[in-house]
Write a protein that holds these residues in place. Structure first.
Motif, PDB file in Angstrom:
ATOM      1  N   GLN A 428       6.750  11.771   4.006  1.00  0.00           N
ATOM      2  CA  GLN A 428       7.589  11.305   2.900  1.00  0.00           C
ATOM      3  C   GLN A 428       8.430  12.454   2.357  1.00  0.00           C
ATOM      4  N   LEU A 429       9.717  12.195   2.199  1.00  0.00           N
ATOM      5  CA  LEU A 429      10.655  13.154   1.619  1.00  0.00           C
ATOM      6  C   LEU A 429      11.143  12.585   0.290  1.00  0.00           C
ATOM      7  N   PHE A 430      11.068  13.398  -0.782  1.00  0.00           N
ATOM      8  CA  PHE A 430      11.411  12.924  -2.119  1.00  0.00           C
ATOM      9  C   PHE A 430      12.374  13.912  -2.757  1.00  0.00           C
ATOM     10  N   ASP A 431      13.508  13.400  -3.222  1.00  0.00           N
ATOM     11  CA  ASP A 431      14.551  14.257  -3.791  1.00  0.00           C
ATOM     12  C   ASP A 431      14.954  13.742  -5.170  1.00  0.00           C
ATOM     13  N   THR A 432      14.967  14.633  -6.170  1.00  0.00           N
ATOM     14  CA  THR A 432      15.548  14.329  -7.474  1.00  0.00           C
ATOM     15  C   THR A 432      16.880  15.075  -7.568  1.00  0.00           C
ATOM     16  N   TRP A 433      17.962  14.311  -7.639  1.00  0.00           N
ATOM     17  CA  TRP A 433      19.318  14.862  -7.607  1.00  0.00           C
ATOM     18  C   TRP A 433      19.962  14.688  -8.986  1.00  0.00           C
ATOM     19  N   ILE A 434      20.298  15.801  -9.651  1.00  0.00           N
ATOM     20  CA  ILE A 434      21.038  15.773 -10.911  1.00  0.00           C
ATOM     21  C   ILE A 434      22.516  15.689 -10.553  1.00  0.00           C
ATOM     22  N   LYS A 453      15.900  24.298 -13.581  1.00  0.00           N
ATOM     23  CA  LYS A 453      15.867  23.180 -12.652  1.00  0.00           C
ATOM     24  C   LYS A 453      17.118  23.193 -11.788  1.00  0.00           C
ATOM     25  N   LYS A 454      16.938  22.935 -10.491  1.00  0.00           N
ATOM     26  CA  LYS A 454      18.046  22.974  -9.561  1.00  0.00           C
ATOM     27  C   LYS A 454      18.703  21.601  -9.426  1.00  0.00           C
ATOM     28  N   GLU A 455      19.886  21.597  -8.803  1.00  0.00           N
ATOM     29  CA  GLU A 455      20.597  20.334  -8.620  1.00  0.00           C
ATOM     30  C   GLU A 455      19.768  19.360  -7.789  1.00  0.00           C
ATOM     31  N   HIS A 456      19.082  19.865  -6.766  1.00  0.00           N
ATOM     32  CA  HIS A 456      18.195  19.055  -5.940  1.00  0.00           C
ATOM     33  C   HIS A 456      16.789  19.654  -5.990  1.00  0.00           C
ATOM     34  N   THR A 457      15.815  18.834  -6.348  1.00  0.00           N
ATOM     35  CA  THR A 457      14.410  19.222  -6.260  1.00  0.00           C
ATOM     36  C   THR A 457      13.776  18.352  -5.184  1.00  0.00           C
ATOM     37  N   VAL A 458      13.388  18.972  -4.063  1.00  0.00           N
ATOM     38  CA  VAL A 458      12.980  18.217  -2.878  1.00  0.00           C
ATOM     39  C   VAL A 458      11.541  18.545  -2.519  1.00  0.00           C
ATOM     40  N   TYR A 459      10.726  17.494  -2.394  1.00  0.00           N
ATOM     41  CA  TYR A 459       9.337  17.626  -1.965  1.00  0.00           C
ATOM     42  C   TYR A 459       9.157  16.922  -0.619  1.00  0.00           C
ATOM     43  N   LEU A 460       8.346  17.526   0.236  1.00  0.00           N
ATOM     44  CA  LEU A 460       8.011  16.945   1.533  1.00  0.00           C
ATOM     45  C   LEU A 460       6.495  16.839   1.632  1.00  0.00           C
ATOM     46  N   THR A 461       5.975  15.652   1.949  1.00  0.00           N
ATOM     47  CA  THR A 461       4.533  15.460   2.063  1.00  0.00           C
ATOM     48  C   THR A 461       4.187  14.842   3.412  1.00  0.00           C
ATOM     49  N   PHE A 462       2.976  15.124   3.860  1.00  0.00           N
ATOM     50  CA  PHE A 462       2.452  14.569   5.113  1.00  0.00           C
ATOM     51  C   PHE A 462       1.008  14.144   4.888  1.00  0.00           C
TER      52      PHE A 462
END
Length: 575
Positions: A428-434, A453-462
């Motif tokens: 799963q890839l999850f992105d919070t985009w401001i 906080k950055k423009e994109h905060t991206v998490y990757l889970t397995f």
């Protein structure tokens, strides 16, 4: 005096064995047949579980004087009873929960530190909890079933009004969305984060609400319409928002384990005009199919549930004994009402527009899922990055987009790994985009932590689950990483199954980070600074001679829980 705890392992074993013995002894009583009648008018069935949960630290923490390695930080007993009751045309669900948590030596040390912090400020401020508290005991934040409505976790009935219209009325959980770890649309309810983080079963930690939940079948259009209404004043204040260890505890981020933020700020302002919990909230969702793809379109009026917003007291920068390093503090919408020095925490009201899709790909032999949530004017704290309390300069609103992409696939690893059936895995890839991001806004993830906080905060889970010996030995592995800021977590676990009743799960909750948590901010503006903070060279310490921890401006989510590696053991008796 440094407290030594050399009996932790014996205490863990004693707690599990004692609880297991109690369950075994009580089995005949729990097996009473509660089924009455065989007609359509009245019928009762029940199920449930009893569980003991023990957490053991694998690292030492700075907040206590003792060596915390191998100390228990959690010892909880839970009894969950689930009743299905049929009364004529109504089908009732009643879910009850009873919990008790033992105050371990580690938690006792954190309570002592909170009281010591209170004394440091000359008795001007008192902890809400602990021996010197005004409200109650430190453990009240973990004793979550001390009222009737806590024990009566869910109570609702289902009614088929027509062959098309179905309604569920009562205290319940409603789940919208496709995400697992980082929710985009699953925000109807808040969560209780005081006892755990985000790697537990969400159903057990989601906070039920009183809802009118409707579903209308429109099969001729290839779908159904689901909508809900939450009457604002029918829920208690404690049922709203999400709970964090703001009073100090085992899951407030380091280095604040022994600090009670409620001494200086109201826990939650429940009637702030930007987030009045008495207001009615609602949502509507269309679930349909397009060829072989399932999809949904939704709109929701709800409250922020992930991270609360601090509404700072506009006059605190001029308060004697405390200075925000030359920062001018402003307020969000209105002055704090709770009479606290620093301000109040609020969960503002927001609008959410959502789209989700899922599709089984024959070519990939996998299920593909996606979710997009657009949230206009989402509030964030900002500014004061070089101060004791970064983010407390005020509140700014930003349009954001939350995007989730996921692939689920079963791998046939029977010959390679010796499993007895295909193994489910998920990425799963999850992105919070401001969307209207401006670096000069100095937005922070959470007030009090200075990482911008950055423009994109991206998490990757397995995630993967393996099954051996006919599902009696089930190893699993979860790993996640912050692609934007570094750091991550890993959760190797194994569950042992005995018959239909007994489960024993052992997991390791492990964290890694890039050291940002231990970095300190650059030289601050010390003009007008308090004596406690101005004398700290290189701003290595902050307000209160370190009681609010090291100043930093680079610690992101995964850095907050550095040094939190632990082992968790769960013994469950199902019935």
């Amino acid at each position: 005096m440094v407290r030594k705890d050399n009996t932790s392992i014996m205490k863990v074993g004693g707690f599990l064995l004692g609880f297991g013995g109690l369950l075994a002894a009580s089995t005949p009583a729990l097996a009473v047949d509660l089924n009455y009648g065989d007609g359509p008018n009245f019928d009762i069935k029940y199920s449930g579980y009893a569980r003991a949960t023990v957490g053991v630290l694998l690292e030492d923490h700075d907040e206590t004087a003792a060596d915390d390695k191998w100390r228990m930080n959690q010892a909880r007993a839970t009894l969950n009873l689930d009743f299905d009751i049929k009364t004529g045309p109504l089908n009732w669900k009643v879910i009850t929960r009873f919990e008790h948590e033992h105050q371990t030596d580690y938690l006792d040390d954190l309570e002592d530190r909170i009281n010591e912090t209170s004394s440091t400020f000359g008795g001007s401020f008192y902890s809400n909890y602990g021996k010197g508290g005004r409200k109650g005991d430190f453990m009240e934040q973990y004793e979550t079933t001390d009222e009737v409505m806590d024990m009566l976790r869910e109570i609702y009935f289902d009614w088929a009004v027509t062959d098309r219209l179905f309604v569920r009325i009562g205290r319940q959980q409603l789940v919208w969305g496709e995400s697992d770890f980082f929710q985009a649309m699953d925000v109807v309810h808040g969560y209780d984060y005081r006892g755990r983080l985000f790697y537990e079963n969400n159903e057990e930690w989601r906070k039920p609400l009183f809802l009118f939940n409707f579903n209308l079948d429109l099969y001729e259009w290839g779908g159904s319409l689901n909508w809900f209404i939450r009457p604002g004043k029918w829920d208690r204040n404690e049922d709203m928002g999400s709970n964090y260890n703001a009073e100090g505890g085992r899951w407030i981020p380091h280095p604040y384990r022994g600090a009670d933020f409620s001494q200086f700020s109201g826990i939650y302002d429940t009637d702030h005009k930007a987030g009045d919990w008495d207001k009615t909230t609602y949502g509507i969702r269309w679930n349909g199919t397009w060829g072989s793809m399932g999809y949904s379109l939704s709109y929701m009026k709800a409250f922020v549930t992930d991270i609360p917003v601090m509404n700072p007291n506009p006059g605190m920068s001029g308060n004697p004994g405390f200075t925000m390093q030359g920062v001018t503090v402003n307020s969000y919408a209105e002055d704090p009402k709770k009479g606290k020095l620093l301000g109040d925490w609020i969960f503002p009201e927001i609008d959410i527009f959502g789209l989700s899709m899922n599709y089984f790909s024959m070519k990939l032999d996998s299920t593909l899922s996606a979710e997009v949530a657009y949230i206009p004017n989402r509030p964030y704290n900002y500014g004061a990055l070089q101060s004791d309390l970064p983010g407390w300069e005020g509140v700014v609103e930003k349009d954001i987009m939350k995007i989730m992409l996921r692939i689920d696939k079963e791998f046939k690893w029977m010959d390679v790994l010796g499993t007895h059936r295909p193994s489910l895995s998920s990425v799963q890839l999850f992105d919070t985009w401001i969307m209207n991001y401006d670096d000069d806004d100095e937005i922070v993830e959470f007030a009090s932590f200075g990482s911008k906080k950055k423009e994109h905060t991206v998490y990757l889970t397995f995630f993967t689950l393996l099954n051996y010996t006919r599902d009696t030995i089930n190893p699993s592995f979860v790993i996640g990483t912050d692609l934007s800021n570094g750091g991550g977590f890993a959760i190797p676990a194994v569950e042992f199954v005995w018959g239909d009743d007994w489960r024993l799960k052992v997991e390791a909750d492990l964290w890694w980070n890039d050291g940002d948590k231990k970095k300190v901010c650059g030289t601050p503006d010390t003009s007008g600074a308090s004596a406690a903070s101005a004398g700290m060279a290189g701003c290595s310490q902050g307000f209160g001679a370190g009681w609010l921890g090291k100043r930093e401006n680079s610690a992101a989510l995964m850095d907050w829980f550095a040094d939190d590696n632990q082992i968790v053991v769960k013994l469950t008796r199902q019935f």
